[in-house]
Design a protein around this motif. Structure first.
Motif: not given
Length: 300
Positions: A121-142
């Motif tokens: 996961v750390l060597e993939s593009e997944h890590v960069k996606k978390f910068f966006d997922y953490i700020q999703l408008p749905n509080f529980d998902i974020a």
């Protein structure tokens, strides 16, 4: 899907038991071997959107339990996932589906308990996606994404240190611009706490040394010290003190600290945690003495 739902219910009973019966170790071991030998995890993950809510919850619990089941002192799940790492690419997409995110997110987090999976996961593009997922408008998902991000960056010390050493420039640039300077208060608070955990981890000492030589990062930390939220101020202090404690400060950092000395001394003097904390007060006194003793330096 009816048969799959019944199978999931049966698996949950074997793994967890119920109010009348405890799980049987031999049955759990047999189920674990058969589950991974038959590639059932792939079927369960791909079928999850077609199941009802209760069955999805059961499936999530089954997957979580199976990650921890040992057979002859071996984690079967780890070996299976090492050969089927593409499943992590399927699970990561779940964060973008509001109905599935919490189920896939929980499974994803359980899978990265295995070091081989976390490394992938750390060597993939997944890590960069978390910068966006953490700020999703749905509080529980974020919040769920933030919990996974923290797990990814703190559980496997040597793997994390290797990742940060190779990727520190883009990672911390994104971390600071997207998370520490986020407009979302919760994001900023979680990010500054996690940053402290990362930099204070002994295995990340080389990364920390480079971080505290950055004037840009110091400026961000000084802004966080001025936040109206005391919890953010306290967590920011734990990172700020690393800049001050650095015995090889670049001249530009020394001069910024000197230029802002009176404001910093005043601000830090008033900074107190809600509960009495002798360690915090000792650290703060040391930081105040260090700042007070600094002298302007010539820039090279």
């Amino acid at each position: 899907m009816g048969e799959l739902s019944r199978n999931i219910r049966d698996m949950k009973f074997i793994l967890y038991g119920n109010s009348e019966a405890e799980p049987v170790a031999e049955a759990c071991a047999q189920l674990t071997q058969e589950f991974f030998r038959e590639d059932s995890l792939r079927l369960l993950i791909t079928s999850l959107p077609n199941l009802n809510l209760e069955t999805r919850k059961d499936a999530t619990q089954v997957v979580a339990n199976l990650q921890r089941q040992q057979v002859n002192f071996k984690l079967i799940a780890s070996d299976y996932l090492e050969a089927n790492l593409d499943l992590m690419d399927v699970l990561i997409q779940g964060f973008e589906n509001i109905d599935m995110a919490l189920h896939y997110g929980a499974m994803y987090r359980e899978c990265i308990r295995h070091q081989v999976v976390a490394k992938y996961v750390l060597e993939s593009e997944h890590v960069k996606k978390f910068f966006d997922y953490i700020q999703l408008p749905n509080f529980d998902i974020a919040a769920d994404a933030a919990a996974t991000f923290k797990e990814l960056l703190t559980r496997h010390k040597s793997t994390v240190a290797e990742f940060l050493t190779k990727n520190e420039d883009w990672f911390f640039a994104d971390y600071d611009s997207k998370l520490l300077q986020s407009v979302n208060y919760v994001t900023r608070r979680q990010a500054i706490k996690l940053l402290g955990d990362i930099l204070l981890e002994r295995s990340n000492s080389a990364v920390m040394t480079k971080y505290v030589n950055s004037l840009d990062y110091l400026m961000i930390l000084m802004n966080l010290l001025r936040e109206s939220s005391k919890s953010i101020q306290i967590e920011a202090f734990h990172v700020f003190k690393l800049f001050v404690a650095n015995q090889n400060k670049p001249a530009e950092i020394v001069n910024i600290l000197v230029a802002n000395r009176s404001k910093l001394l005043r601000l830090l003097a008033d900074l107190k945690p809600d509960k009495e904390d002798e360690r915090f007060e000792a650290d703060k006194s040391q930081v105040l003495r260090e700042i007070a003793a600094l002298e302007l330096q010539d820039l090279a």
